[in-house]
Design a protein around this motif. Structure first.
Motif, mmCIF file in Angstrom:
data_model
loop_
_atom_site.group_PDB
_atom_site.id
_atom_site.type_symbol
_atom_site.label_atom_id
_atom_site.label_comp_id
_atom_site.label_asym_id
_atom_site.label_seq_id
_atom_site.Cartn_x
_atom_site.Cartn_y
_atom_site.Cartn_z
ATOM 1 N N ARG A 40 -19.992 30.092 -5.319
ATOM 2 C CA ARG A 40 -19.015 29.225 -4.674
ATOM 3 C C ARG A 40 -17.593 29.550 -5.128
ATOM 4 O O ARG A 40 -16.653 29.524 -4.350
ATOM 5 C CB ARG A 40 -19.357 27.760 -4.981
ATOM 6 N N ASP A 41 -17.428 29.861 -6.405
ATOM 7 C CA ASP A 41 -16.095 30.190 -6.925
ATOM 8 C C ASP A 41 -15.952 31.701 -7.101
ATOM 9 O O ASP A 41 -15.470 32.181 -8.132
ATOM 10 C CB ASP A 41 -15.848 29.476 -8.255
ATOM 11 N N CYS A 42 -16.364 32.416 -6.097
ATOM 12 C CA CYS A 42 -16.364 33.879 -6.155
ATOM 13 C C CYS A 42 -14.963 34.419 -6.452
ATOM 14 O O CYS A 42 -13.982 34.006 -5.829
ATOM 15 C CB CYS A 42 -16.868 34.432 -4.825
ATOM 16 N N LYS A 43 -14.873 35.322 -7.399
ATOM 17 C CA LYS A 43 -13.597 35.976 -7.706
ATOM 18 C C LYS A 43 -13.892 37.361 -8.273
ATOM 19 O O LYS A 43 -14.992 37.635 -8.767
ATOM 20 C CB LYS A 43 -12.782 35.152 -8.696
ATOM 21 N N TRP A 44 -12.888 38.222 -8.212
ATOM 22 C CA TRP A 44 -13.039 39.580 -8.710
ATOM 23 C C TRP A 44 -12.836 39.619 -10.219
ATOM 24 O O TRP A 44 -11.932 38.988 -10.759
ATOM 25 C CB TRP A 44 -12.036 40.521 -8.065
ATOM 26 N N SER A 45 -13.704 40.357 -10.888
ATOM 27 C CA SER A 45 -13.509 40.681 -12.298
ATOM 28 C C SER A 45 -13.041 42.129 -12.346
ATOM 29 O O SER A 45 -13.804 43.049 -12.044
ATOM 30 C CB SER A 45 -14.820 40.516 -13.079
#
Length: 341
Positions: free
Chosen positions: A146-151
């Protein structure tokens, strides 16, 4: 059989109806017509099926990779995954990922390739998408969260700056060969995110193949382009490294290609081989693929190479090219059905 984009035979623009829950109007598609391909072992002719290609993928800023049957595009810093190639009009999936925040030392948005850990980015929280930029940046994310973000991982070893990334199902990491193929680096979203796992390879001390002359080996070492690809066979639990040497001939306006294949065991022992059994390796701008040859109507112990101006089948045992077809195509990618991987 996996889809193969070949030939510069693009027909007139045509409309293709899609589900209204994705787009309010129909996207425009090119039709890439099928073609014939001669198989050297059986001396039979097989047909490459026609393929519908969205026109947006033909744009310079469009397609950047393919993995597990999904196509990745990059536009305005946003990667979008889509599976609407050659599908019926029952609703293609398009999954936009978060915008990139480029690392300070990464001055380019050029991508070497895209890799995925599984074929279900929309409903599998364990699925990870990796985008390898040319330079020190490797970016990972979980699309289904749900809180997808790039690392964004900053790679300090320049030997990996132009490497191709692949997902190792055996090790559950994203792995890349160093530029000279002497070791492998692996990253994940856990303990190997900041400090990669390094595996040194034990390579043969002398000439890689007994019958290769010193003159020919020197020619390979002086080639203008050397690319290394890691690829796993899930069907035989084997790992291979493919060395692709390319020498250009400006006067003759053609390229000379040579392939060397190493089989790598879990301890890092690497042995050159001319026989990978009933397997074939597909090399293009997509993630490298290794699949059984017989079940997919392909030639065993071979490499299917696809680049911007040529398609060919290369026998690993002899390095002979068959079915060589010069063509111009802006999409030199293999896009296999997910069941083949």
């Amino acid at each position: 059989m996996s889809h193969l984009i070949r030939r510069l035979k693009l027909s007139k623009l045509s409309h293709f109806t899609t589900s209204s829950r994705f787009l309010s109007s129909s996207p425009i598609y090119y039709y890439v017509r099928g073609a014939e391909s001669w198989e050297p072992v059986s001396a039979e002719t097989i047909m490459i099926p026609s393929l519908k290609v969205p026109t947006e993928l033909l744009k310079e800023i469009g397609m950047i990779g393919a993995s597990h049957g999904w196509v990745a595009t990059l536009k305005n810093g946003v990667v979008c995954l889509q599976d609407d190639l050659d599908l019926p009009d029952t609703g293609p999936k398009r999954i936009p990922l978060p915008p990139f925040v480029t690392l300070p030392h990464c001055q380019t948005q050029i991508v070497t390739n895209v890799s995925m850990s599984s074929s279900s980015p929309d409903d599998d929280e364990d699925c990870i998408v990796a985008v390898k930029f040319l330079g020190p940046q490797l970016s990972l994310c979980r699309p289904a969260q749900r809180d997808c973000k790039w690392s964004n991982i900053r790679i300090t070893d320049p030997s990996f700056f132009s490497s191709h990334v692949m997902y190792s199902k055996r090790d559950e990491t994203f792995s890349m060969p160093a530029s000279r193929g002497h070791y492998i680096g692996s990253w994940d979203l856990g303990r190997h995110m900041k400090e990669p796992k390094i595996q040194m390879l034990r390579l043969p001390d002398e000439a890689p193949i007994p019958e290769m002359t010193e003159k020919k080996w020197q020619r390979l070492e002086s080639c203008c382009t050397k690319q290394h690809y890691l690829v796993e066979s899930l069907h035989t639990d084997e790992t291979f490294m493919v060395k692709w040497y390319t020498e250009s001939h400006p006067i003759a306006n053609n390229l000379w290609d040579h392939f060397l294949v190493l089989k790598i065991d879990k301890e890092g022992n690497a042995v050159y081989t001319k026989d990978i059994g009933h397997l074939c390796i597909l090399l293009s701008m997509s993630e490298a693929i290794c699949i059984p040859a017989k079940s997919n109507g392909r030639v065993k112990n071979s490499i299917y190479m696809l680049k911007e101006h040529e398609f060919a089948i290369v026998m690993i045992s002899t390095n002979q090219k068959f079915g060589r077809t010069p063509f111009a195509c802006s999409l030199p990618y293999y896009i296999p059905k997910r069941l083949l991987i």
